[in-house]
Scaffold this motif. Sequence first.
Motif, mmCIF file in Angstrom:
data_model
loop_
_atom_site.group_PDB
_atom_site.id
_atom_site.type_symbol
_atom_site.label_atom_id
_atom_site.label_comp_id
_atom_site.label_asym_id
_atom_site.label_seq_id
_atom_site.Cartn_x
_atom_site.Cartn_y
_atom_site.Cartn_z
ATOM 1 N N ALA A 181 0.836 -1.203 0.000
ATOM 2 C CA ALA A 181 0.000 0.000 0.000
ATOM 3 C C ALA A 181 0.870 1.253 0.000
ATOM 4 N N ALA A 182 1.987 1.207 0.732
ATOM 5 C CA ALA A 182 2.898 2.348 0.750
ATOM 6 C C ALA A 182 3.532 2.561 -0.625
ATOM 7 N N LEU A 183 3.860 1.469 -1.312
ATOM 8 C CA LEU A 183 4.402 1.593 -2.664
ATOM 9 C C LEU A 183 3.354 2.197 -3.596
ATOM 10 N N ALA A 184 2.098 1.748 -3.432
ATOM 11 C CA ALA A 184 1.009 2.312 -4.235
ATOM 12 C C ALA A 184 0.869 3.806 -3.993
ATOM 13 N N ARG A 185 0.979 4.205 -2.739
ATOM 14 C CA ARG A 185 0.917 5.630 -2.407
ATOM 15 C C ARG A 185 2.061 6.403 -3.042
ATOM 16 N N ASP A 186 3.271 5.886 -2.918
ATOM 17 C CA ASP A 186 4.448 6.621 -3.371
ATOM 18 C C ASP A 186 4.492 6.781 -4.886
ATOM 19 N N TYR A 187 3.821 5.889 -5.615
ATOM 20 C CA TYR A 187 3.883 5.942 -7.075
ATOM 21 C C TYR A 187 2.506 6.195 -7.702
ATOM 22 N N ASN A 188 1.612 6.801 -6.903
ATOM 23 C CA ASN A 188 0.334 7.327 -7.406
ATOM 24 C C ASN A 188 -0.523 6.279 -8.103
ATOM 25 N N VAL A 189 -0.552 5.074 -7.535
ATOM 26 C CA VAL A 189 -1.419 4.026 -8.052
ATOM 27 C C VAL A 189 -2.875 4.420 -7.793
ATOM 28 N N GLU A 190 -3.739 4.199 -8.783
ATOM 29 C CA GLU A 190 -5.104 4.709 -8.711
ATOM 30 C C GLU A 190 -6.060 3.846 -7.898
ATOM 31 N N LEU A 191 -5.757 2.571 -7.688
ATOM 32 C CA LEU A 191 -6.651 1.663 -6.969
ATOM 33 C C LEU A 191 -5.810 0.567 -6.333
ATOM 34 N N PHE A 192 -6.234 0.112 -5.147
ATOM 35 C CA PHE A 192 -5.448 -0.883 -4.415
ATOM 36 C C PHE A 192 -6.365 -1.975 -3.889
ATOM 37 N N ALA A 193 -5.928 -3.224 -4.044
ATOM 38 C CA ALA A 193 -6.680 -4.372 -3.535
ATOM 39 C C ALA A 193 -6.061 -4.861 -2.238
ATOM 40 N N VAL A 194 -6.881 -4.964 -1.188
ATOM 41 C CA VAL A 194 -6.365 -5.351 0.132
ATOM 42 C C VAL A 194 -6.279 -6.858 0.310
ATOM 43 N N GLY A 195 -6.800 -7.624 -0.651
ATOM 44 C CA GLY A 195 -6.735 -9.079 -0.537
ATOM 45 C C GLY A 195 -7.408 -9.738 -1.713
ATOM 46 N N THR A 196 -7.118 -11.027 -1.885
ATOM 47 C CA THR A 196 -7.662 -11.773 -3.019
ATOM 48 C C THR A 196 -8.012 -13.200 -2.602
ATOM 49 N N GLU A 197 -9.270 -13.550 -2.671
ATOM 50 C CA GLU A 197 -9.756 -14.931 -2.539
ATOM 51 C C GLU A 197 -9.285 -15.633 -1.256
ATOM 52 N N LEU A 198 -9.196 -14.916 -0.174
ATOM 53 C CA LEU A 198 -8.788 -15.513 1.107
ATOM 54 C C LEU A 198 -10.039 -15.997 1.840
ATOM 55 N N VAL A 199 -10.713 -16.928 1.194
ATOM 56 C CA VAL A 199 -12.041 -17.369 1.610
ATOM 57 C C VAL A 199 -12.079 -17.856 3.058
ATOM 58 N N GLY A 200 -11.021 -18.554 3.469
ATOM 59 C CA GLY A 200 -11.015 -19.134 4.817
ATOM 60 C C GLY A 200 -10.774 -18.137 5.924
ATOM 61 N N THR A 201 -10.539 -16.859 5.569
ATOM 62 C CA THR A 201 -10.226 -15.841 6.580
ATOM 63 C C THR A 201 -11.263 -14.741 6.680
ATOM 64 N N THR A 202 -12.064 -14.532 5.640
ATOM 65 C CA THR A 202 -12.870 -13.312 5.574
ATOM 66 C C THR A 202 -14.088 -13.320 6.494
ATOM 67 N N HIS A 203 -14.341 -14.449 7.163
ATOM 68 C CA HIS A 203 -15.386 -14.448 8.202
ATOM 69 C C HIS A 203 -14.916 -13.696 9.440
ATOM 70 N N ARG A 204 -13.635 -13.393 9.519
ATOM 71 C CA ARG A 204 -13.064 -12.677 10.668
ATOM 72 C C ARG A 204 -13.252 -11.172 10.445
ATOM 73 N N GLU A 205 -14.474 -10.710 10.638
ATOM 74 C CA GLU A 205 -14.827 -9.334 10.286
ATOM 75 C C GLU A 205 -13.954 -8.300 10.979
ATOM 76 N N SER A 206 -13.801 -8.413 12.283
ATOM 77 C CA SER A 206 -13.040 -7.418 13.023
ATOM 78 C C SER A 206 -11.595 -7.353 12.551
ATOM 79 N N ASP A 207 -10.996 -8.518 12.312
ATOM 80 C CA ASP A 207 -9.611 -8.540 11.854
ATOM 81 C C ASP A 207 -9.470 -7.896 10.479
ATOM 82 N N TRP A 208 -10.424 -8.157 9.579
ATOM 83 C CA TRP A 208 -10.330 -7.561 8.252
ATOM 84 C C TRP A 208 -10.605 -6.062 8.280
ATOM 85 N N ARG A 209 -11.476 -5.623 9.150
ATOM 86 C CA ARG A 209 -11.670 -4.174 9.290
ATOM 87 C C ARG A 209 -10.374 -3.510 9.771
#
Length: 287
Positions: A197-225
Amino acid sequence: MPAAWAYKYPAQRFWHLVIGADQAQMQEAVRLSKARHAGWVYVTSDDLPDPWDSLPTEPYWTGELNAVESPFWANDFHKGVSFAAWWQGKYTTPSSDQVLNTLLPADGVTWISLIVTCYQPSLTATTIDCTSPRTPTDADLIHVIQTAHGRGLKVMLKPHLDLSSDSFWRGQINFGSDETKWQEWFSNYTAFITRYAALARDYNVELFAVGTELVGTTHRESDWRNVVSAVRAVYSGPITYAANHSGEETSITWWDAVDFIGVDAYYPLTGKNNPTLQESGSYTHLT
C-alpha cells in the motif's frame, strides 16, 4: 483520510472544504473526496483571509460542477486486463514494455491490474515471504507503474498471497479455533499488505486491492476491518477486496469498509464445449 469508523455512517455526514486549489488540484480534490467517503465537497481557488467571499470564475466553476456530478472516474465502464508475472525481472523486459506501450493501448485498454505474489510456506504457517525469486521486486513494480502511467494507463496494484506448494490454494488458509495463530497471521498479513500500500501511495497508483480470494479468513470481520484501516493509514486512494465467486462475495459482512466490491467472477457462461453464440450468452460486463 477517514478513519475506519467513518464508513459506518452515511457519506452525507461528511464535508470536504478545500481552498487555494488551481483547476488541476480541484479535479483531484473532488476525486479524492469521492474516494474518501465525503458526501459534500466544495473546492475554491480563493484563499485566505476569506476564501468564501466569492464563487470561482469560469471555467473553474463549470469544471467543478461537472467533476462533482460525474461518476467516480468520469466513465461507468473501464477496459482493463490483468498484468501478471511470477518471476523477478519479467516486468522489466522489452516484451513487457512492448505490451504496455503498444499492444494494450491498441486494444483500447485503459487499466491494468498489476499482480505481485508473496508466499506462505504452508497451510499451518503464519509467516509471509516476499523474497522468493517468484516475487517481482519493488523495482520491477515501479518500472511497470511508471511505464503504464507514461502511456496513460491507470493501475490497480493487486498483491496476491499464495502457498509455496502448488497443492494448496490461498482460499484454504484457516486456523480454526487457534486464536494465537490467527493473530500472528493477521499481524504478518497486515505488514505484507501495508508494505505494498505504501508503494502504491508513493507511485500514485489509482486503486489498491487489500486481498484476493482468502475465503477461509474473511469471516473474521473485526480482523479484516483492522487490515482495511491499516491500509487506509498509508494509502489515500480507493480500495477493494477481490472475493472469490460463488459464495465468498455474498458472505462478507465488511464490504462497507472498502470503496468497491470486487469479485473474481469465474462464472461459466455455458456447460457446452462447442456452444453457439446464443448459447454462450451475450454478457459484456459484470457489475
